[in-house]
Design a protein around this motif. Structure first.
Motif, PDB file in Angstrom:
ATOM      1  N   ASP A  85     -26.819 -21.921 -77.937  1.00  0.00           N
ATOM      2  CA  ASP A  85     -26.627 -20.643 -77.258  1.00  0.00           C
ATOM      3  C   ASP A  85     -25.185 -20.180 -77.458  1.00  0.00           C
ATOM      4  N   ARG A 135     -29.980 -14.716 -77.589  1.00  0.00           N
ATOM      5  CA  ARG A 135     -29.583 -16.048 -77.120  1.00  0.00           C
ATOM      6  C   ARG A 135     -28.370 -16.570 -77.879  1.00  0.00           C
ATOM      7  N   THR A 190     -24.561 -11.122 -66.848  1.00  0.00           N
ATOM      8  CA  THR A 190     -26.026 -10.958 -66.855  1.00  0.00           C
ATOM      9  C   THR A 190     -26.467  -9.898 -65.856  1.00  0.00           C
ATOM     10  N   GLU A 243     -34.286 -14.473 -79.503  1.00  0.00           N
ATOM     11  CA  GLU A 243     -33.509 -15.491 -80.195  1.00  0.00           C
ATOM     12  C   GLU A 243     -32.148 -14.944 -80.630  1.00  0.00           C
TER      13      GLU A 243
END
Length: 298
Positions: free
Chosen positions: A122, A149, A289, A146
């Motif tokens: 990550d 990430r 986030t 992906e």
């Protein structure tokens, strides 16, 4: 239609140009295409921008997913960045690895992978490039997850897919396999492309569409292959190599001549909007986030 668009821009008072002499040397469609791309803001070595607004510095780690011939990777190497590059084709990864090793002593990694998932940690990259890949993916949403990430917080993304007008036009002449797996299985409208990026949690910073030259170049390529009785089974652009079909060379010469006209750039920009080959998004992963997927940023 194209003639009417050109007539709208071309000054009627200009004298009729003298006939061009017969060409002595062949014209490379790839070289003309590179010049066309530079006019759109690509490959600025002076500013370190792979595309205007997407600068790569020596302290960056660039991840190039679906690297192909490695244009983005090698540009990043020239800027002094560390690079990670992946492709599903073993020969492409090996060839690119040799070129990278010859040009830098900084850490690099080449992987043969279909990217679902990639065996990478990550947040391994500060810059993520994925150009002309998503249209090959049966399920683009987990693929985008992906990509997200592997970008660290604040990472910048450069993403591109074919534009729908050019794809629909090619459906009339390209071999059927060009629109079957493992080739183009997705056609993205601008709205769907933006939604894919934003729903994955990225914030769009810039969008553009360009590449009329390559829409016509690919059509002339397919026409030449059909006339010669050949079928490359869905050849992609990086497989178009010299010697080029005469029809493609003629088109490249015409486009080259157009671009040096006083209104050549304006005509190019009009045609790029009318029938682009590719649509591009530059986006960024939020530092936190807090930004929720699904929020659209206009």
């Amino acid at each position: 239609m194209i003639r009417r668009l050109l007539a709208r821009l071309w000054p009627a008072s200009l004298p009729e140009p003298a006939p061009l002499p017969a060409p002595v040397d062949s014209v490379s469609p790839r070289d003309v295409g590179l010049h066309d791309a530079i006019l759109d803001g690509w490959f600025s070595g002076d500013s370190g921008e792979l595309l205007k607004g997407f600068a790569i510095a020596a302290d960056d780690t660039l991840l190039d997913v679906g690297c192909g011939e490695g244009v983005a990777t090698l540009f990043a190497v020239r800027q002094g960045a560390s690079v990670i590059f992946t492709d599903s084709e073993h020969d492409k990864v090996c060839d690119l690895a040799r070129q990278v090793d010859a040009q830098t002593s900084k850490p690099s990694l080449g992987l043969v992978s279909n990217s679902l998932p990639l065996p990478l940690a990550d947040g391994c990259a500060s810059k993520v490039v994925c150009m002309e890949v998503l249209e090959h993916i049966d399920q683009p949403e987990p693929f985008m997850a992906e990509l997200v990430r592997m970008g660290r917080p604040g990472a910048q993304y450069l993403l591109s897919v074919p534009a729908p007008v050019g794809e629909h036009l090619q459906q009339g002449i390209a071999p059927a396999s060009y629109f079957q797996s493992p080739n183009h299985v997705q056609i993205f409208t601008p709205e769907r492309f933006a939604a894919l990026v934003e729903d994955a949690g990225l914030v769009i910073e810039h969008r553009q569409a360009s590449g009329f030259f390559w829409v016509m170049g690919m059509i002339f390529f397919w026409a030449s292959e059909r006339a010669a009785g050949r079928d490359l089974g869905g050849a992609v652009r990086d497989r178009i190599q010299a010697p080029y079909p005469p029809l493609m060379e003629s088109w490249a010469r015409t486009w080259q001549d157009l671009l040096v006209r006083p209104d050549g750039l304006a005509i190019k920009q009009l045609l790029d909007q009318f029938m682009p080959k590719s649509q591009v998004i530059i986006a960024r992963k939020p530092l936190t986030t807090d930004s929720k997927p699904g929020l659209r940023h206009e």
